[in-house]
Design an enzyme around this catalytic site. Structure first.
Site, PDB file in Angstrom:
ATOM      1  N   GLU A  81       1.979  -8.482   2.243  1.00  0.00           N
ATOM      2  CA  GLU A  81       2.064  -7.741   3.505  1.00  0.00           C
ATOM      3  C   GLU A  81       3.516  -7.429   3.869  1.00  0.00           C
ATOM      4  OE1 GLU A  81       1.293  -5.966   7.212  1.00  0.00           O
ATOM      5  OE2 GLU A  81       0.171  -6.174   5.334  1.00  0.00           O
ATOM      6  N   HIS A  84       5.060  -4.771   1.668  1.00  0.00           N
ATOM      7  CA  HIS A  84       4.547  -3.467   2.096  1.00  0.00           C
ATOM      8  C   HIS A  84       5.327  -2.950   3.301  1.00  0.00           C
ATOM      9  CE1 HIS A  84       1.305  -0.889   4.109  1.00  0.00           C
ATOM     10  NE2 HIS A  84       1.711  -0.221   3.046  1.00  0.00           N
ATOM     11  N   HIS A 192      -4.683   4.540   9.496  1.00  0.00           N
ATOM     12  CA  HIS A 192      -3.471   4.212   8.736  1.00  0.00           C
ATOM     13  C   HIS A 192      -3.528   4.851   7.349  1.00  0.00           C
ATOM     14  CE1 HIS A 192       0.216   2.082   8.445  1.00  0.00           C
ATOM     15  NE2 HIS A 192      -0.184   1.204   7.547  1.00  0.00           N
ATOM     16  N   HIS A 365      -8.826   3.740  -7.763  1.00  0.00           N
ATOM     17  CA  HIS A 365      -9.652   4.704  -7.031  1.00  0.00           C
ATOM     18  C   HIS A 365      -8.840   5.338  -5.890  1.00  0.00           C
ATOM     19  CE1 HIS A 365     -13.427   6.596  -6.188  1.00  0.00           C
ATOM     20  NE2 HIS A 365     -13.601   6.013  -5.020  1.00  0.00           N
TER      21      HIS A 365
END
Length: 403
Positions: A81, A84, A192, A365
Site C-alpha cells: 500500500e 503504491h 479510483h 486482466h
C-alpha cells in the site's frame, strides 16, 4: 494570450508526457496488485503508514499508535500500500510538471496551477490531524480552480488537457484518502479505478498530440465516431469490472474448476436467482468495513452476470471494429492489435473464474483493459482527415519548440 496565436510546446514536453504515461500504467497495475491482494487497508492511516513515511517492519514498532487500534500490522501487505502511494506521489509531481510547462505562456497560468497545489498540500496536515471535512473542502477548492481555468482556455497548447489531468490526479489522491477513511467503500474503489483510467487516457492523447504523428485517412471522421463508441462501451465494462472487484463478486458463480457450472453457466444455471437492486446500490452510508464484501450471494451473482453480459457486448463491438479497421491497409497493424487484445481479455476473464482468481491472472486482466484503452485512445489522437494537415486545421496541432 491571443487565441489566434499558435503557441509552442516545450521541446521536452512530449518526452515527459510519454514518461508520465508509462508511470500511470505502472501505477494502475500496481494498484490492481494492491487491491487484489487485499492490501488496500494495510495502512489504516493516510498518507503515512502507522505514522511512518515508509512502513513498520515489526509489530512492536506500532504499539501505542492510533492506527494499530484500527487494524493490526501486516508487514507483508503494508509495504504494498505504501509503495503504491509513493508511485502515485511521483506521478503527481510528473503531471504537475506537465501542467506548468503547458500553461507557462498563459496569463496567470502558473499562478492557477501553483495556487491549486498549495491548497491541496494544505489539506494534507489537516487530514492527518483528524480534520477530514475541512481537508476535503480545501482540496476541492483547488480542484475548482484547475477546472475553471481548463474550461476558460483552449487546448491549442494542450493547456486544457494538462490541467484536466492534474485535476484528475488530485482527485485520485482524494479517492485514495477516502478509500482508507471509508474502509474500501465500493463506489470509492470503483471511482479510483476509473480515475486512473481517465488519467491514463488523457496522457495517451496528450503524448500522441505532442509527438504529432497523425494517421491521415479520408474515413477518419466516421472512424473516430466508431472508436468513441468503443471507448464508451470499454469504460462501462471497466466500471463493471471495478464493481465486481470492489464487491468481491468475482467468484459469485463458483470457480476453481473446469466445470461448465461456473462458466458459461452460473451456479449450474444459465440465469440464476439474482438481486440487481441490492447489487447495484451505490451508496450504503459510512462506517461499514467493506473488506471481504457485505453483499449476499444473489446480489453478487447479479453483479457478476452484468459483467458477463456487458463483456459479450464489448467483445462483439470491438471485434467488429477491428475487422472494420483491418479493411484499411494503413490500419491493419492497429486492427490486429485490437482484435488480439480482445481475445486475450476474454481468455483472462474466463481463467479468472476457472482458476479461482489467481493474483497474476487478475492483474493481467487489469493490464488488458489498460492496453485496450491505449489502442483506442491512440487512434482517436492520431486519426485525421486529409485537410487536417494544412489550412484551417493546422493550428489545432501544437508545434514543438526547437532548440
Amino acid at each position: 494570450m491571443s487565441l489566434s496565436a499558435r503557441p509552442v510546446l516545450h521541446r521536452n514536453f512530449h518526452r515527459l508526457a510519454w514518461f508520465a504515461l508509462i508511470m500511470t500504467a505502472s501505477t494502475i497495475m500496481f494498484g490492481s496488485f494492491v487491491r487484489l491482494s487485499d492490501a488496500g487497508l494495510s495502512c489504516p492511516d493516510w498518507p503515512t503508514c502507522y505514522g511512518r513515511v515508509t512502513w513498520p517492519q515489526h509489530a512492536e514498532e506500532v504499539i501505542g499508535h492510533e492506527a494499530a487500534k484500527i487494524r493490526p500490522l501486516e508487514t507483508h501487505k503494508a509495504w504494498r500500500e505504501q509503495v503504491h502511494r509513493f508511485l502515485a506521489g511521483a506521478l503527481g509531481i510528473e503531471i504537475l510538471t506537465l501542467a506548468l510547462l503547458a500553461t507557462r505562456r498563459r496569463r496567470w497560468g502558473s499562478t492557477a496551477v501553483i495556487t491549486a497545489c498549495v491548497l491541496v498540500a494544505t489539506g494534507i496536515p489537516l487530514y492527518m490531524m483528524g480534520m477530514h471535512v475541512p481537508a476535503s473542502i480545501i482540496a476541492l477548492i483547488g480542484e475548482a480552480i484547475l477546472l475553471i481555468a481548463a474550461l476558460r482556455w483552449t487546448n491549442i497548447d494542450l493547456a486544457r488537457a494538462a490541467l484536466l489531468t492534474l485535476a484528475v490526479v488530485i482527485f485520485q489522491a482524494l479517492l485514495g484518502m477516502w478509500t482508507v477513511t471509508w474502509l474500501l467503500k465500493p463506489i470509492v474503489v470503483m471511482g479510483h479505478l476509473l480515475g486512473g483510467m481517465l488519467m491514463f487516457g488523457l496522457l495517451v492523447w496528450m503524448a500522441w498530440r505532442a509527438t504529432h504523428m497523425p494517421i491521415t485517412l479520408a474515413e477518419a471522421p466516421k472512424l473516430k465516431w466508431l472508436i468513441r463508441v468503443g471507448v464508451a462501451v470499454l469504460v462501462a465494462q471497466i466500471a463493471l469490472g471495478g464493481w465486481v472487484s470492489a464487491n468481491y463478486a468475482a467468484l459469485a458463480c463458483g470457480g476453481g474448476s473446469a466445470s461448465l457450472d461456473n462458466f458459461p453457466r452460473c451456479v449450474s444455471q444459465w440465469w440464476p436467482p439474482h438481486d440487481f437492486k441490492e447489487g447495484f446500490t451505490l451508496w450504503r452510508g459510512i462506517g461499514v468495513d467493506y473488506e471481504g464484501g457485505v453483499l449476499d450471494g444473489a446480489s453478487r451473482i447479479a453483479i457478476q452476470m452484468a459483467h458477463r453480459v456487458m463483456a459479450i457486448v464489448v467483445a462483439v463491438y470491438l471485434l467488429w471494429l477491428s475487422v472494420r479497421l483491418f479493411r484499411l491497409p494503413s490500419m491493419r497493424g492497429w486492427a490486429t492489435a485490437l482484435g488480439l487484445l480482445v481475445v486475450l481479455q476474454i481468455t483472462l476473464g474466463i481463467l479468472n473464474v476457472k482458476l479461482a482468481v489467481p493474483l497474476e491472472v487478475a492483474v493481467a486482466h487489469s493490464g488488458g483493459a489498460v492496453a485496450l484503452l491505449f489502442v483506442l485512445v491512440t487512434l482517436l489522437a492520431r486519426l485525421r482527415a486529409p485537410d487536417a494537415e494544412g489550412g484551417k486545421a493546422s493550428a489545432a496541432s501544437p508545434a514543438v519548440q526547437a532548440g
